[in-house]
Design a protein around this motif. Structure first.
Motif, mmCIF file in Angstrom:
data_model
loop_
_atom_site.group_PDB
_atom_site.id
_atom_site.type_symbol
_atom_site.label_atom_id
_atom_site.label_comp_id
_atom_site.label_asym_id
_atom_site.label_seq_id
_atom_site.Cartn_x
_atom_site.Cartn_y
_atom_site.Cartn_z
ATOM 1 N N ALA A 120 0.805 -1.296 -0.046
ATOM 2 C CA ALA A 120 -0.053 0.157 -0.209
ATOM 3 C C ALA A 120 0.784 1.248 0.054
ATOM 4 C CB ALA A 120 -0.805 -0.136 1.213
ATOM 5 N N VAL A 121 0.406 2.487 -0.556
ATOM 6 C CA VAL A 121 1.004 3.628 -0.743
ATOM 7 C C VAL A 121 0.273 4.666 0.153
ATOM 8 C CG1 VAL A 121 2.062 5.683 -2.277
ATOM 9 C CG2 VAL A 121 1.876 2.989 -2.953
ATOM 10 N N THR A 122 0.848 5.454 0.992
ATOM 11 C CA THR A 122 0.183 6.522 1.474
ATOM 12 C C THR A 122 0.952 7.782 1.704
ATOM 13 O OG1 THR A 122 1.208 6.001 3.936
ATOM 14 C CG2 THR A 122 -0.926 5.019 3.314
ATOM 15 N N LEU A 123 0.255 8.716 2.149
ATOM 16 C CA LEU A 123 0.900 10.007 2.204
ATOM 17 C C LEU A 123 0.787 10.635 3.717
ATOM 18 C CD1 LEU A 123 -0.603 12.276 -0.908
ATOM 19 C CD2 LEU A 123 1.728 11.449 -0.523
ATOM 20 N N MET A 149 -5.309 -7.957 0.314
ATOM 21 C CA MET A 149 -5.816 -8.979 -0.060
ATOM 22 C C MET A 149 -4.830 -9.730 -1.110
ATOM 23 S SD MET A 149 -9.880 -8.556 0.559
ATOM 24 C CE MET A 149 -10.169 -10.229 0.411
ATOM 25 N N TYR A 150 -4.911 -9.287 -2.154
ATOM 26 C CA TYR A 150 -4.374 -10.055 -3.345
ATOM 27 C C TYR A 150 -2.889 -9.571 -3.427
ATOM 28 C CZ TYR A 150 -9.518 -10.036 -3.899
ATOM 29 O OH TYR A 150 -10.912 -10.242 -3.778
ATOM 30 N N PRO A 151 -2.192 -10.320 -4.553
ATOM 31 C CA PRO A 151 -0.972 -9.682 -4.831
ATOM 32 C C PRO A 151 -0.874 -8.330 -5.620
ATOM 33 C CG PRO A 151 -1.134 -11.935 -5.395
ATOM 34 C CD PRO A 151 -2.510 -11.381 -5.201
ATOM 35 N N ARG A 152 -1.213 -7.397 -4.982
ATOM 36 C CA ARG A 152 -1.406 -6.018 -5.423
ATOM 37 C C ARG A 152 -1.037 -4.920 -4.533
ATOM 38 N NH1 ARG A 152 -7.988 -4.579 -5.018
ATOM 39 N NH2 ARG A 152 -8.135 -5.096 -2.878
ATOM 40 N N VAL A 153 -0.573 -3.673 -5.137
ATOM 41 C CA VAL A 153 -0.228 -2.654 -4.467
ATOM 42 C C VAL A 153 -1.183 -1.665 -4.396
ATOM 43 C CG1 VAL A 153 1.383 -0.785 -4.012
ATOM 44 C CG2 VAL A 153 2.154 -2.939 -4.659
ATOM 45 N N ILE A 154 -2.158 -1.370 -3.500
ATOM 46 C CA ILE A 154 -3.132 -0.347 -3.622
ATOM 47 C C ILE A 154 -2.846 1.100 -2.882
ATOM 48 C CG2 ILE A 154 -4.626 -2.166 -3.542
ATOM 49 C CD1 ILE A 154 -5.163 -1.566 -0.411
ATOM 50 N N LEU A 155 -3.552 1.901 -3.358
ATOM 51 C CA LEU A 155 -3.190 3.577 -3.142
ATOM 52 C C LEU A 155 -4.450 3.882 -2.392
ATOM 53 C CD1 LEU A 155 -2.523 4.573 -6.749
ATOM 54 C CD2 LEU A 155 -1.148 3.344 -5.355
ATOM 55 N N ASP A 156 -3.761 4.808 -1.198
ATOM 56 C CA ASP A 156 -4.647 5.724 -0.267
ATOM 57 C C ASP A 156 -5.202 6.785 -1.490
ATOM 58 O OD1 ASP A 156 -5.049 6.750 2.599
ATOM 59 O OD2 ASP A 156 -4.936 8.305 1.146
ATOM 60 N N ARG A 157 -6.310 7.049 -1.248
ATOM 61 C CA ARG A 157 -7.192 7.980 -2.034
ATOM 62 C C ARG A 157 -6.274 9.339 -2.279
ATOM 63 N NH1 ARG A 157 -11.875 6.722 -4.890
ATOM 64 N NH2 ARG A 157 -12.659 4.497 -4.393
ATOM 65 N N GLU A 158 -5.885 9.838 -1.198
ATOM 66 C CA GLU A 158 -4.902 10.926 -1.194
ATOM 67 C C GLU A 158 -3.948 11.125 -2.280
ATOM 68 O OE1 GLU A 158 -4.229 13.610 2.569
ATOM 69 O OE2 GLU A 158 -3.773 11.531 2.837
ATOM 70 N N ILE A 159 -3.396 9.841 -2.853
ATOM 71 C CA ILE A 159 -2.404 9.697 -3.575
ATOM 72 C C ILE A 159 -2.759 10.176 -4.834
ATOM 73 C CG2 ILE A 159 -0.930 8.248 -5.124
ATOM 74 C CD1 ILE A 159 0.068 8.344 -2.395
ATOM 75 N N LEU A 160 -4.161 10.077 -5.392
ATOM 76 C CA LEU A 160 -4.911 10.395 -6.408
ATOM 77 C C LEU A 160 -5.328 11.866 -6.567
ATOM 78 C CD1 LEU A 160 -6.669 6.799 -7.293
ATOM 79 C CD2 LEU A 160 -4.790 7.921 -8.069
ATOM 80 N N GLY A 185 -13.379 -1.393 -5.252
ATOM 81 C CA GLY A 185 -13.211 0.346 -5.230
ATOM 82 C C GLY A 185 -11.815 0.662 -5.090
ATOM 83 N N MET A 186 -10.829 -0.222 -4.630
ATOM 84 C CA MET A 186 -9.344 0.011 -4.433
ATOM 85 C C MET A 186 -8.702 0.284 -5.747
ATOM 86 S SD MET A 186 -8.696 0.139 -1.254
ATOM 87 C CE MET A 186 -9.302 -0.600 0.409
ATOM 88 N N PHE A 187 -7.984 1.330 -5.679
ATOM 89 C CA PHE A 187 -7.152 1.736 -7.004
ATOM 90 C C PHE A 187 -5.779 0.939 -6.552
ATOM 91 C CE2 PHE A 187 -10.072 5.003 -7.551
ATOM 92 C CZ PHE A 187 -10.005 5.166 -8.889
ATOM 93 N N TYR A 188 -5.263 0.194 -7.761
ATOM 94 C CA TYR A 188 -3.977 -0.461 -7.626
ATOM 95 C C TYR A 188 -3.110 -0.364 -8.796
ATOM 96 C CZ TYR A 188 -5.982 -4.146 -10.803
ATOM 97 O OH TYR A 188 -6.597 -4.645 -11.933
#
Length: 275
Positions: A120-123, A149-160, A185-188
């Motif tokens: 996951a990525v946050t600010l 949950m899955y093999p993915r890197v998701i983004l905190d909505r602040e990133i976008l 609904g998660m961005f990855y």
């Protein structure tokens, strides 16, 4: 807090190397749980960790299609056990662009080794130097990673909402095409739908990437008695099939118009969807 340990506003990545414990336990020749290749010696494990840390720490300018870049000087990377933390100062030029592009390249590279990551990525506020990393941004990233949950890197909505995924001064270099919204609904960061332009070898490089992905999904299919692996396998299989079906359709169209070289035809013939 000591002045030397003041928080900075940073973009923070927290990732786990999936199946890392099983990969180490497989030193007797058994198969690892995430599809990772089996039988590593301690020397291979150390070499692998150094390589991963080097990938997330290294300069990325050479990977950007020959474009000269000013690589962020505030980048820090730390590794502990099966987790890695990478961060940039938010006010560093193109910090978010570099962070997301680093993640995309890291995923592509690790897939060639049969390795998957989740993260996951946050600010937020973070202290990060060559010795220490701590702060609210890391806590938030570690908590958000559990939702991936899955093999993915998701983004905190602040990133976008607060950051740019375009490279400053180079509008043609954008990561928008690699950011996908999942069904939850998660961005990855999408490592399935990458283009041939991301590889030095063009179509052959893309085909190698997709064949390696297919191999991971296939090996995971033999381990689906484990509910956690079954969940990951189902997600990866669906994502892979979408891309593989698109490629097979494109291959048929290109072949009918004689636009595909024999070598490319042979490569992409191996990128078939799962039935």
């Amino acid at each position: 807090m000591n002045k030397g340990l003041a928080y900075q506003e940073r973009v923070c990545l927290f990732i786990d190397i999936l199946g890392f414990k099983a990969w180490i336990d497989a030193s007797d020749g058994g198969k690892a749980a995430s599809g990772i290749k089996s039988g590593p010696s301690p020397e291979v494990t150390v070499d692998f960790l150094h390589r991963v840390l080097s990938l997330v720490s290294g300069v990325r300018a050479d990977d950007m299609s020959g474009i000269s870049l000013s690589v962020a000087g505030s980048k820090q990377a730390s590794q502990f056990s099966d987790s890695l933390v990478v961060s940039y100062q938010v006010d560093e030029p193109d910090a978010i662009f570099f962070m997301l592009y680093d993640i995309l390249l890291l995923q592509i590279e690790l897939i060639q080794h049969g390795v998957l990551i989740r993260g996951a990525v946050t600010l937020g506020k973070l202290f990060h130097d060559e010795n220490l990393v701590f702060g609210p941004a890391l806590v938030e990233a570690a908590e958000l990673e559990k939702l991936a949950m899955y093999p993915r890197v998701i983004l905190d909505r602040e990133i976008l909402t607060k950051g740019s995924v375009d490279m400053h001064g180079a509008p043609d270099h954008t990561l928008r095409n690699f950011l996908k919204q999942d069904l939850d609904g998660m961005f990855y960061i999408d490592y399935f739908g990458v283009s041939a332009g991301e590889f030095d070898a063009g179509n052959a490089g893309l085909a190698n990437h997709l064949i390696a992905l297919r191999d991971i999904v296939k090996r995971m299919s033999h381990l689906t008695r484990n509910p956690s692996i079954r969940l990951k396998h189902s997600w990866m299989r669906q994502k892979f099939n979408v891309v593989a079906e698109q490629i097979q359709n494109s291959k048929r169209i290109a072949s009918s118009k004689a636009l595909l070289e024999d070598a490319d035809f042979a490569w992409f013939n191996a990128v078939t969807p799962f039935k």
